[in-house]
Design a protein around this motif. Structure first.
Motif, PDB file in Angstrom:
ATOM      1  N   GLY A  38       0.816  -1.212   0.000  1.00  0.00           N
ATOM      2  CA  GLY A  38       0.000   0.000   0.000  1.00  0.00           C
ATOM      3  C   GLY A  38       0.847   1.259   0.000  1.00  0.00           C
ATOM      4  N   LEU A  39       0.449   2.240  -0.796  1.00  0.00           N
ATOM      5  CA  LEU A  39       1.135   3.531  -0.900  1.00  0.00           C
ATOM      6  C   LEU A  39       0.139   4.650  -0.618  1.00  0.00           C
ATOM      7  CD1 LEU A  39       3.526   5.401  -1.783  1.00  0.00           C
ATOM      8  CD2 LEU A  39       2.660   5.164  -4.131  1.00  0.00           C
ATOM      9  N   ALA A  40       0.448   5.493   0.367  1.00  0.00           N
ATOM     10  CA  ALA A  40      -0.386   6.651   0.675  1.00  0.00           C
ATOM     11  C   ALA A  40       0.254   7.904   0.095  1.00  0.00           C
ATOM     12  CB  ALA A  40      -0.541   6.801   2.188  1.00  0.00           C
ATOM     13  N   VAL A  41      -0.542   8.676  -0.626  1.00  0.00           N
ATOM     14  CA  VAL A  41      -0.076   9.934  -1.219  1.00  0.00           C
ATOM     15  C   VAL A  41      -0.866  11.072  -0.593  1.00  0.00           C
ATOM     16  CG1 VAL A  41       0.262  11.239  -3.345  1.00  0.00           C
ATOM     17  CG2 VAL A  41       0.462   8.742  -3.376  1.00  0.00           C
ATOM     18  N   VAL A  42      -0.142  12.055  -0.049  1.00  0.00           N
ATOM     19  CA  VAL A  42      -0.778  13.181   0.639  1.00  0.00           C
ATOM     20  C   VAL A  42      -0.538  14.446  -0.174  1.00  0.00           C
ATOM     21  CG1 VAL A  42      -0.878  14.539   2.758  1.00  0.00           C
ATOM     22  CG2 VAL A  42      -0.387  12.069   2.871  1.00  0.00           C
ATOM     23  N   LEU A  43      -1.616  15.108  -0.559  1.00  0.00           N
ATOM     24  CA  LEU A  43      -1.530  16.357  -1.314  1.00  0.00           C
ATOM     25  C   LEU A  43      -2.230  17.454  -0.528  1.00  0.00           C
ATOM     26  CD1 LEU A  43      -0.902  17.961  -3.927  1.00  0.00           C
ATOM     27  CD2 LEU A  43      -3.101  17.174  -4.824  1.00  0.00           C
ATOM     28  N   VAL A  44      -1.493  18.537  -0.284  1.00  0.00           N
ATOM     29  CA  VAL A  44      -2.055  19.683   0.435  1.00  0.00           C
ATOM     30  C   VAL A  44      -2.138  20.852  -0.530  1.00  0.00           C
ATOM     31  CG1 VAL A  44      -1.853  21.191   2.432  1.00  0.00           C
ATOM     32  CG2 VAL A  44      -0.951  18.859   2.552  1.00  0.00           C
ATOM     33  N   GLY A  45      -3.341  21.375  -0.736  1.00  0.00           N
ATOM     34  CA  GLY A  45      -3.513  22.509  -1.637  1.00  0.00           C
ATOM     35  C   GLY A  45      -3.878  22.074  -3.039  1.00  0.00           C
ATOM     36  N   SER A  46      -3.834  23.034  -3.961  1.00  0.00           N
ATOM     37  CA  SER A  46      -4.314  22.773  -5.322  1.00  0.00           C
ATOM     38  C   SER A  46      -3.297  23.173  -6.382  1.00  0.00           C
ATOM     39  CB  SER A  46      -5.625  23.532  -5.557  1.00  0.00           C
ATOM     40  OG  SER A  46      -5.451  24.921  -5.293  1.00  0.00           O
ATOM     41  N   ASP A  47      -2.007  23.066  -6.059  1.00  0.00           N
ATOM     42  CA  ASP A  47      -0.965  23.366  -7.042  1.00  0.00           C
ATOM     43  C   ASP A  47      -1.183  22.501  -8.288  1.00  0.00           C
ATOM     44  OD1 ASP A  47       1.913  24.508  -7.603  1.00  0.00           O
ATOM     45  OD2 ASP A  47       2.048  22.358  -8.001  1.00  0.00           O
ATOM     46  N   ALA A  48      -1.221  23.146  -9.450  1.00  0.00           N
ATOM     47  CA  ALA A  48      -1.594  22.445 -10.683  1.00  0.00           C
ATOM     48  C   ALA A  48      -0.603  21.335 -11.022  1.00  0.00           C
ATOM     49  CB  ALA A  48      -1.693  23.448 -11.835  1.00  0.00           C
ATOM     50  N   ALA A  49       0.695  21.629 -10.932  1.00  0.00           N
ATOM     51  CA  ALA A  49       1.698  20.616 -11.258  1.00  0.00           C
ATOM     52  C   ALA A  49       1.617  19.444 -10.283  1.00  0.00           C
ATOM     53  CB  ALA A  49       3.097  21.224 -11.237  1.00  0.00           C
ATOM     54  N   SER A  50       1.403  19.749  -9.017  1.00  0.00           N
ATOM     55  CA  SER A  50       1.297  18.687  -8.015  1.00  0.00           C
ATOM     56  C   SER A  50       0.099  17.790  -8.284  1.00  0.00           C
ATOM     57  CB  SER A  50       1.194  19.292  -6.609  1.00  0.00           C
ATOM     58  OG  SER A  50       2.399  19.931  -6.242  1.00  0.00           O
ATOM     59  N   GLN A  51      -1.005  18.397  -8.729  1.00  0.00           N
ATOM     60  CA  GLN A  51      -2.199  17.602  -9.056  1.00  0.00           C
ATOM     61  C   GLN A  51      -1.878  16.584 -10.148  1.00  0.00           C
ATOM     62  OE1 GLN A  51      -5.328  17.918  -7.740  1.00  0.00           O
ATOM     63  NE2 GLN A  51      -5.420  19.930  -6.787  1.00  0.00           N
ATOM     64  N   VAL A  52      -1.127  17.020 -11.162  1.00  0.00           N
ATOM     65  CA  VAL A  52      -0.756  16.125 -12.264  1.00  0.00           C
ATOM     66  C   VAL A  52       0.161  15.020 -11.759  1.00  0.00           C
ATOM     67  CG1 VAL A  52       0.476  15.973 -14.463  1.00  0.00           C
ATOM     68  CG2 VAL A  52      -1.060  17.892 -14.020  1.00  0.00           C
ATOM     69  N   TYR A  53       1.168  15.396 -10.957  1.00  0.00           N
ATOM     70  CA  TYR A  53       2.113  14.407 -10.439  1.00  0.00           C
ATOM     71  C   TYR A  53       1.396  13.345  -9.612  1.00  0.00           C
ATOM     72  CZ  TYR A  53       5.777  17.774 -11.695  1.00  0.00           C
ATOM     73  OH  TYR A  53       6.598  18.631 -12.360  1.00  0.00           O
TER      74      TYR A  53
END
Length: 307
Positions: A38-53
């Motif tokens: 299992g892999l957990a990915v945590v994204l904070v905010g709405s940075d466009a490049a981060s969303q794609v990554y």
């Protein structure tokens, strides 16, 4: 690798596909044994490049059979809330890898958050315990991009022992761990940066040149020794001829006639980063199991419940 005018183009897409196939095979064997990585990915905010990554990372995980858990938090999330989530993921035995997508909003201390991730689940290889372990040559989780570069280099060069490698850039994410991995491979390593004197002359000594400066087309033909192997980590968006395009830190067209082998941008190092994130997830699981077996006082605890 493809051959173009006797120059070997190092095909990161093809190599990453082979890496992902290796991971898929390992995951299948684990699942047959009743283990679901299992892999957990945590994204904070709405940075466009981060969303794609993040989207690409989740897709690759699903393709190879790794269970992915997305945690998307608003840009106004406070640091304590994020740290509490990280601690829950550390304690969750179904989570083998934790990735906190950077950059974080400016009100959050990035270093504190990365240090909160368990070193055994730190699939980015950013925790100081893993950074120190890499420097000591121990078997630890290492940053994905440098690890992917090493796979490309071994495929292109074979035995790296004794080769002079020059790393352009000293970032914690690429430059420094890249130098450490090259040292482990018995290369002679020079790290150059913005304060180095006579950068072109230093780069011309390289049998292997790894460009990770973040400067579009910084490295021209006059910086290269004929026959060098060039790994271009740079991904820079520029406006050219009225169009937006991605270019590397190396002037690809100028370097092509000189290099023995070279990565294009895009299609070189980029695909390897996500492929090695998947490999790191499996390595993290293995390290967690080894650690559990080494703790006899908790021999009856679930082997993946480490934090």
């Amino acid at each position: 690798m493809n051959v173009h005018q006797n120059i070997k183009l190092i095909d990161g897409k093809a190599t990453s596909a082979r890496v992902l196939a290796e991971v898929r095979e390992q995951v299948l064997a684990l699942r047959e044994a009743g283990i679901q990585p299992g892999l957990a990915v945590v994204l904070v905010g709405s940075d466009a490049a981060s969303q794609v990554y993040v989207r690409n990372k989740v897709l690759r995980a699903e393709e190879v059979g790794i269970r992915s858990l997305e945690h998307r938090l608003g840009a106004d999330t406070d640091e304590q809330t994020l740290l509490a989530l990280v601690q829950r993921l550390n304690a969750d035995p179904s989570v083998n890898g934790i990735l906190v997508q950077l950059p974080l909003p400016p009100h959050i201390d990035e270093h504190r958050v990365l240090q909160a991730v368990s070193p055994l689940k730190d699939v980015d290889g950013f925790h100081s315990a893993n950074v120190g372990g890499l420097a000591q040559g121990r078997d630890v989780l290492t940053p994905c991009t440098p690890s992917g570069c090493m796979r490309l280099l071994r495929d292109a060069c074979g035995d790296l022992r004794g080769k002079h490698a020059v790393v352009v850039g000293r970032s914690n994410i690429v430059g420094k761990p890249m130098a450490a991995l090259l040292l482990q491979a018995d290369c002679t390593v020079t790290v150059v940066h913005s304060r180095s004197r006579d950068l072109p002359a230093l780069c011309r000594q390289a049998d292997i040149l790894v460009a990770a400066a973040g400067k579009p087309r910084l490295i021209g033909a006059d910086w290269l020794k004929p026959g060098a192997v060039v790994i271009d980590v740079g991904i820079n968006r520029i406006e050219e001829d009225g169009r937006s395009r991605l270019v590397g830190d190396v002037d690809f067209a100028a370097a092509l006639p000189l290099a023995a082998a070279i990565t294009p941008v895009p299609g070189g190092v980029g695909p390897m980063t996500i492929a090695y994130l998947m490999k790191n997830t499996l390595l993290a699981l293995d390290l967690q199991q080894q650690a559990a077996l080494a703790r006899p006082s908790q021999e009856h605890a679930p082997c993946l419940s480490l934090c």
